[in-house]
Enzyme design. Structure first.
Site, PDB file in Angstrom:
ATOM      1  N   SER A  60       0.824  -1.218   0.000  1.00  0.00           N
ATOM      2  CA  SER A  60       0.000   0.000   0.000  1.00  0.00           C
ATOM      3  C   SER A  60       0.854   1.261   0.000  1.00  0.00           C
ATOM      4  CB  SER A  60      -1.029   0.027   1.128  1.00  0.00           C
ATOM      5  OG  SER A  60      -2.012   0.977   0.794  1.00  0.00           O
ATOM      6  N   HIS A  65       6.638  12.548   7.517  1.00  0.00           N
ATOM      7  CA  HIS A  65       6.578  14.008   7.467  1.00  0.00           C
ATOM      8  C   HIS A  65       7.329  14.523   8.692  1.00  0.00           C
ATOM      9  CE1 HIS A  65       3.444  13.588   4.426  1.00  0.00           C
ATOM     10  NE2 HIS A  65       2.905  12.689   5.229  1.00  0.00           N
ATOM     11  N   CYS A  80      -1.806  -4.020   3.350  1.00  0.00           N
ATOM     12  CA  CYS A  80      -2.863  -5.018   3.224  1.00  0.00           C
ATOM     13  C   CYS A  80      -2.584  -6.211   4.119  1.00  0.00           C
ATOM     14  CB  CYS A  80      -3.063  -5.442   1.773  1.00  0.00           C
ATOM     15  SG  CYS A  80      -1.600  -6.081   0.982  1.00  0.00           S
TER      16      CYS A  80
END
Length: 114
Positions: A60, A65, A80
């Protein structure tokens, strides 16, 4: 089922949080550790400080950040794979030199509904 892990790291190494190359290296290590591969990645170095790293991975996505001025990093791993190990959060804390961390897991019920 799919799992999403949110990790907030506090008291991180501020120099590392502003180093796009080192963050990319950490991301590569963490993606390999969860048994995924990078399909595509994008990174951006903000001015004057801060880095965003995002990767589409075979399970995925993975993102980092950073806010070096606060010693803070926000990390999101969506997979997943039903279970994302707590050890990943512990490894991220170690990799960023964080003094503290919180990790929250969200399970998505991926299924066909009528």
């Amino acid at each position: 089922m799919a799992g999403q892990l949110f990790v907030d790291l506090y008291g991180c190494d501020e120099g590392l949080l502003d180093d796009m190359e080192r963050i990319t290296d950490i991301a590569h290590e963490m993606v390999a550790e969860i048994g995924a591969q990078i399909v595509e990645e994008c990174m951006h170095k903000f001015q004057p400080i801060g880095v965003t790293y995002i990767a589409v991975i075979t399970t995925s996505h993975f993102s980092i950040h950073t806010w070096p001025e606060y010693g803070y990093a926000a990390i999101d791993v969506f997979s997943c794979e039903e279970e994302l190990p707590q050890k990943l959060a512990d490894r991220l804390k170690e990799a960023f030199g964080a003094k503290s961390a919180t990790a929250n897991r969200f399970v998505r019920n991926v299924e066909r509904r009528a």
